[in-house]
Scaffold this motif. Sequence first.
Motif, PDB file in Angstrom:
ATOM      1  N   CYS A  75       5.145  41.472  48.389  1.00  0.00           N
ATOM      2  CA  CYS A  75       6.049  41.816  49.491  1.00  0.00           C
ATOM      3  C   CYS A  75       7.074  40.712  49.738  1.00  0.00           C
ATOM      4  CB  CYS A  75       5.253  42.090  50.769  1.00  0.00           C
ATOM      5  SG  CYS A  75       4.352  43.650  50.725  1.00  0.00           S
ATOM      6  N   ALA A  76       6.626  39.460  49.707  1.00  0.00           N
ATOM      7  CA  ALA A  76       7.548  38.341  49.918  1.00  0.00           C
ATOM      8  C   ALA A  76       8.614  38.312  48.824  1.00  0.00           C
ATOM      9  CB  ALA A  76       6.772  37.023  49.951  1.00  0.00           C
ATOM     10  N   MET A  77       8.201  38.586  47.610  1.00  0.00           N
ATOM     11  CA  MET A  77       9.150  38.586  46.505  1.00  0.00           C
ATOM     12  C   MET A  77      10.155  39.726  46.639  1.00  0.00           C
ATOM     13  SD  MET A  77       8.273  38.437  42.487  1.00  0.00           S
ATOM     14  CE  MET A  77       6.775  37.637  42.974  1.00  0.00           C
ATOM     15  N   LEU A  78       9.678  40.887  47.037  1.00  0.00           N
ATOM     16  CA  LEU A  78      10.585  42.027  47.217  1.00  0.00           C
ATOM     17  C   LEU A  78      11.554  41.791  48.370  1.00  0.00           C
ATOM     18  CD1 LEU A  78       8.168  45.014  46.564  1.00  0.00           C
ATOM     19  CD2 LEU A  78      10.047  44.215  45.110  1.00  0.00           C
ATOM     20  N   VAL A  79      11.098  41.136  49.424  1.00  0.00           N
ATOM     21  CA  VAL A  79      11.987  40.804  50.546  1.00  0.00           C
ATOM     22  C   VAL A  79      13.076  39.848  50.074  1.00  0.00           C
ATOM     23  CG1 VAL A  79      12.100  39.550  52.750  1.00  0.00           C
ATOM     24  CG2 VAL A  79      10.345  41.287  52.389  1.00  0.00           C
ATOM     25  N   LYS A  80      12.697  38.840  49.293  1.00  0.00           N
ATOM     26  CA  LYS A  80      13.667  37.880  48.754  1.00  0.00           C
ATOM     27  C   LYS A  80      14.710  38.596  47.903  1.00  0.00           C
ATOM     28  CE  LYS A  80      13.883  34.107  45.381  1.00  0.00           C
ATOM     29  NZ  LYS A  80      13.081  33.306  44.440  1.00  0.00           N
ATOM     30  N   LEU A  81      14.256  39.460  47.012  1.00  0.00           N
ATOM     31  CA  LEU A  81      15.175  40.198  46.150  1.00  0.00           C
ATOM     32  C   LEU A  81      16.062  41.121  46.983  1.00  0.00           C
ATOM     33  CD1 LEU A  81      16.199  40.953  43.345  1.00  0.00           C
ATOM     34  CD2 LEU A  81      14.322  42.616  43.195  1.00  0.00           C
ATOM     35  N   HIS A  82      15.487  41.787  47.956  1.00  0.00           N
ATOM     36  CA  HIS A  82      16.266  42.695  48.806  1.00  0.00           C
ATOM     37  C   HIS A  82      17.332  41.933  49.603  1.00  0.00           C
ATOM     38  CE1 HIS A  82      17.162  46.350  50.965  1.00  0.00           C
ATOM     39  NE2 HIS A  82      17.097  45.665  52.089  1.00  0.00           N
ATOM     40  N   GLU A  83      16.991  40.754  50.098  1.00  0.00           N
ATOM     41  CA  GLU A  83      17.962  39.938  50.832  1.00  0.00           C
ATOM     42  C   GLU A  83      19.135  39.544  49.936  1.00  0.00           C
ATOM     43  OE1 GLU A  83      15.577  36.700  52.277  1.00  0.00           O
ATOM     44  OE2 GLU A  83      14.956  37.802  54.075  1.00  0.00           O
ATOM     45  N   LYS A  84      18.836  39.150  48.701  1.00  0.00           N
ATOM     46  CA  LYS A  84      19.913  38.778  47.778  1.00  0.00           C
ATOM     47  C   LYS A  84      20.765  39.986  47.421  1.00  0.00           C
ATOM     48  CE  LYS A  84      18.409  34.488  45.914  1.00  0.00           C
ATOM     49  NZ  LYS A  84      18.762  33.564  44.869  1.00  0.00           N
ATOM     50  N   LEU A  85      20.137  41.119  47.236  1.00  0.00           N
ATOM     51  CA  LEU A  85      20.872  42.345  46.930  1.00  0.00           C
ATOM     52  C   LEU A  85      21.781  42.736  48.089  1.00  0.00           C
ATOM     53  CD1 LEU A  85      21.420  44.797  45.123  1.00  0.00           C
ATOM     54  CD2 LEU A  85      19.419  45.879  46.140  1.00  0.00           C
ATOM     55  N   THR A  86      21.262  42.688  49.304  1.00  0.00           N
ATOM     56  CA  THR A  86      22.060  43.025  50.485  1.00  0.00           C
ATOM     57  C   THR A  86      23.225  42.065  50.647  1.00  0.00           C
ATOM     58  OG1 THR A  86      20.111  43.951  51.575  1.00  0.00           O
ATOM     59  CG2 THR A  86      21.961  43.344  52.989  1.00  0.00           C
ATOM     60  N   ALA A  87      22.970  40.773  50.471  1.00  0.00           N
ATOM     61  CA  ALA A  87      24.040  39.780  50.578  1.00  0.00           C
ATOM     62  C   ALA A  87      25.106  40.029  49.518  1.00  0.00           C
ATOM     63  CB  ALA A  87      23.471  38.367  50.435  1.00  0.00           C
ATOM     64  N   PHE A  88      24.689  40.377  48.317  1.00  0.00           N
ATOM     65  CA  PHE A  88      25.640  40.660  47.249  1.00  0.00           C
ATOM     66  C   PHE A  88      26.495  41.879  47.596  1.00  0.00           C
ATOM     67  CE2 PHE A  88      27.009  42.670  43.346  1.00  0.00           C
ATOM     68  CZ  PHE A  88      27.563  41.607  42.661  1.00  0.00           C
ATOM     69  N   GLN A  89      25.839  42.929  48.064  1.00  0.00           N
ATOM     70  CA  GLN A  89      26.559  44.161  48.398  1.00  0.00           C
ATOM     71  C   GLN A  89      27.535  43.966  49.552  1.00  0.00           C
ATOM     72  OE1 GLN A  89      23.129  46.658  48.947  1.00  0.00           O
ATOM     73  NE2 GLN A  89      23.394  47.630  46.948  1.00  0.00           N
TER      74      GLN A  89
END
Length: 128
Positions: A98-112
Amino acid sequence: DGKSEEEYYDESQNDLLMSPGADELDKLLAETPEPKVCTANREQEARVHNLLATHRECMAEMLAMCKDEMTLANKADGNRDNIDVYLEDLGKIHERQCAMLVKLHEKLTAFQEGGKVSEDDSFEDLRD
């Protein structure tokens, strides 16, 4: 044309004297501006690279955790007396996932959103 060989030779020497020498060429080249590289493209490329590197890292870790989870399930299936250990270990694996998916999701959102994706310190960028 009616010119003798000597006249052609004299004219070619004059042309050589009129052409810029090495010092003048160096000066001209020094004055020539370097082509401009769009900084926005470099920044975008770095952001894309960063996002993809994070995604690859997460997928590799998720695969390793999935293997651990399968091993854990097989052990629990073979020895149901240790179900408490199984549940505890399974909870730890899921927390990491879950922590890893949150990290990836945060980077994806910031990129978008066009925001700066935070740098990953796990590698040194040697492109400059």
